[in-house]
Motif scaffolding. Structure first.
Motif, PDB file in Angstrom:
ATOM      1  N   LEU A 116      21.814  20.191 -37.178  1.00 53.87           N
ATOM      2  CA  LEU A 116      22.007  21.421 -37.470  1.00 53.87           C
ATOM      3  C   LEU A 116      21.649  21.711 -38.958  1.00 53.87           C
ATOM      4  CD1 LEU A 116      24.785  22.607 -35.083  1.00 53.87           C
ATOM      5  CD2 LEU A 116      22.109  22.466 -34.568  1.00 53.87           C
TER       6      LEU A 116
ATOM      7  N   TYR B 143      21.006  26.121 -30.448  1.00 56.73           N
ATOM      8  CA  TYR B 143      22.413  25.964 -31.348  1.00 56.73           C
ATOM      9  C   TYR B 143      22.248  26.638 -32.148  1.00 56.73           C
ATOM     10  CZ  TYR B 143      24.059  22.450 -28.235  1.00 56.73           C
ATOM     11  OH  TYR B 143      25.067  21.895 -27.423  1.00 56.73           O
TER      12      TYR B 143
ATOM     13  N   ASN C 165      26.923  25.636 -30.951  1.00 51.42           N
ATOM     14  CA  ASN C 165      27.019  26.425 -32.464  1.00 51.42           C
ATOM     15  C   ASN C 165      26.503  27.990 -32.660  1.00 51.42           C
ATOM     16  OD1 ASN C 165      27.664  23.640 -32.061  1.00 51.42           O
ATOM     17  ND2 ASN C 165      28.527  23.904 -34.477  1.00 51.42           N
TER      18      ASN C 165
ATOM     19  N   ARG D 192      25.714  31.360 -35.758  1.00 47.96           N
ATOM     20  CA  ARG D 192      25.929  31.407 -36.884  1.00 47.96           C
ATOM     21  C   ARG D 192      26.869  32.341 -37.078  1.00 47.96           C
ATOM     22  NH1 ARG D 192      24.135  27.398 -39.725  1.00 47.96           N
ATOM     23  NH2 ARG D 192      21.838  27.847 -39.249  1.00 47.96           N
TER      24      ARG D 192
ATOM     25  N   LEU E 177      28.268  27.095 -39.501  1.00 48.64           N
ATOM     26  CA  LEU E 177      28.557  27.021 -37.997  1.00 48.64           C
ATOM     27  C   LEU E 177      29.897  27.358 -37.883  1.00 48.64           C
ATOM     28  CD1 LEU E 177      26.489  24.045 -38.390  1.00 48.64           C
ATOM     29  CD2 LEU E 177      25.465  26.667 -37.482  1.00 48.64           C
TER      30      LEU E 177
ATOM     31  N   GLY F 193      25.260  20.720 -39.350  1.00 48.01           N
ATOM     32  CA  GLY F 193      25.287  21.495 -40.288  1.00 48.01           C
ATOM     33  C   GLY F 193      25.735  20.678 -41.618  1.00 48.01           C
TER      34      GLY F 193
END
Ligand code: 8OZ
Length: 366
Positions: free
Chosen positions: A27, A67, A131, A133, A139, A350
């Motif tokens: 991610l 995601y 996940n 935004r 995230l 992330g």
């Protein structure tokens, strides 16, 4: 000498060793545009001594996205970004496959074109989160939205999305593609009576529930060829709110049907890495009897477990996930029986270089 470090012919590709890097969602990709992030090239090149890298799940179309921060393979920008990565991995002597991913109902309106509902086999919400935004760009985990059921007359367009993604992956320089048929994502949702209550030819019997997965395999093979196509499934697994209740029957049916396609590989994500049952030798023997082709085994393996299963003939290669997150030189470390860096789960998803490209190798890179 360990069989793990001997070469393997995998369809069109010869692997220098039987250690694979499992597909790992990180991610860290750029939005908007869903192109691989600036550190992705360094991350994959650091791990190029793997016999095969299976790059992270990459969505085949905007609707396939589930995601925030996952990459795509449906636009020219994405093809160009991936081309740089595959060229650098090949330059470093590596081989790299792309995992073609449609998340189905493991998704959220905020990730879907026009804020539409995600698609799935039936309008049944997954008991799972994804996940998305947050406004500040971070995230956040959020309950998956209830999907709308794919119409029967939309299946042809879906197969076209897989074909186009396969052509894009080939143009981007990947050595192989892996169809993601595991872990409760779209194709696995169709396998599962908990997620699939369709009354058309894609629902009901084992054959009907496996139909879409096999039609996708045939479409991808027709686009490239069987020697460049593999598939990942998670038999007996319980992921993202699905577990097909006829686990064993479905798993053995899939093995028989996939064996007929003479694919480059069948990648088995074993259930015990995420709380499911440990696969016993009885199941492994049943699977091997039905599937004589190349099998990649995966799921919390150690080098010792991999070597044991290789010598028994139940697998032909072993994929490592979390070990590869924290050990770019995993092959070298296993050859030396050296200690492994422990992975840091807080930086799995992330973020930036921390926990991505900053894990140390044994010998400082020259
Ligand atoms: C693609 C994934 C899978 O196959 O399980 C995934 C996605 C998000 C987090 C972890 C794993």
């Amino acid at each position: 000498a360990d069989k793990l470090f001997t070469p393997l012919q995998m369809g069109a590709v010869t692997l220098a060793n039987r250690v694979a890097m499992a597909p790992l969602t990180r991610l860290r990709n750029i939005e908007p545009g869903d192109v691989p992030g600036p550190l992705a090239k360094e991350y994959y090149v650091q791990r190029a001594s793997a016999g095969l890298i299976v790059a992270e799940g990459t969505h085949i179309s905007p609707t396939a996205k589930g995601y925030a921060g996952a990459p795509g393979i449906y636009s020219e920008d994405q093809v160009n970004a991936w081309s740089d990565i595959t060229a650098a991995v090949h330059q470093a002597g590596g081989k790299i496959a792309l995992q073609l991913w449609h998340t189905g109902r493991i998704s959220h309106r905020s990730l879907q074109p026009g804020g539409d509902a995600p698609v799935g086999p039936s309008a049944i919400q997954a008991d799972s989160r994804t996940n998305i935004r947050a406004a500040d760009g971070s995230l956040v985990r959020e309950q998956c939205d209830t999907p709308r059921a794919l119409e029967t007359n939309e299946i042809q367009d879906l197969l076209e999305d897989y074909r186009r993604a396969t052509d894009n992956a080939r143009r981007a320089g990947f050595d192989l593609v892996e169809i993601h048929g595991a872990h409760g994502y779209l194709l696995d949702q169709f396998l599962s009576p908990q997620a699939n209550v369709r009354t058309d030819q894609y629902g009901g019997s084992v054959e009907n529930r496996a139909r879409l997965l096999l039609e996708v395999v045939d479409a991808v093979v027709a686009e490239w060829d069987a020697d460049h196509v593999g598939i990942r499934i998670s038999p007996l697994g319980i992921f993202n709110g699905v577990s097909n209740t006829d686990q064993l029957e479905m798993a053995l049916y899939l093995a028989e049907q996939l064996a007929k396609r003479k694919l480059a590989f069948l990648h088995i994500s074993e259930p015990d890495w995420a709380g499911g049952p440990v696969l016993d030798d009885g199941f492994r023997a049943e699977l091997r009897q039905r599937y004589p082709g190349v099998i990649i085994g995966a799921g919390g393996y150690t080098a010792e477990k991999a070597e044991t299963l290789l010598r028994k003939g139940y697998i032909d290669a072993a994929a490592f996930g979390r070990s590869y997150i924290s050990n770019p030189d995993l092959v070298e470390r296993m050859k030396l029986n050296a200690p492994l860096n422990p992975p840091q789960p807080e930086t799995f998803y992330g973020g930036d270089a921390r926990g991505y490209t900053d894990y140390p190798t044994l010998q400082p890179q020259a």
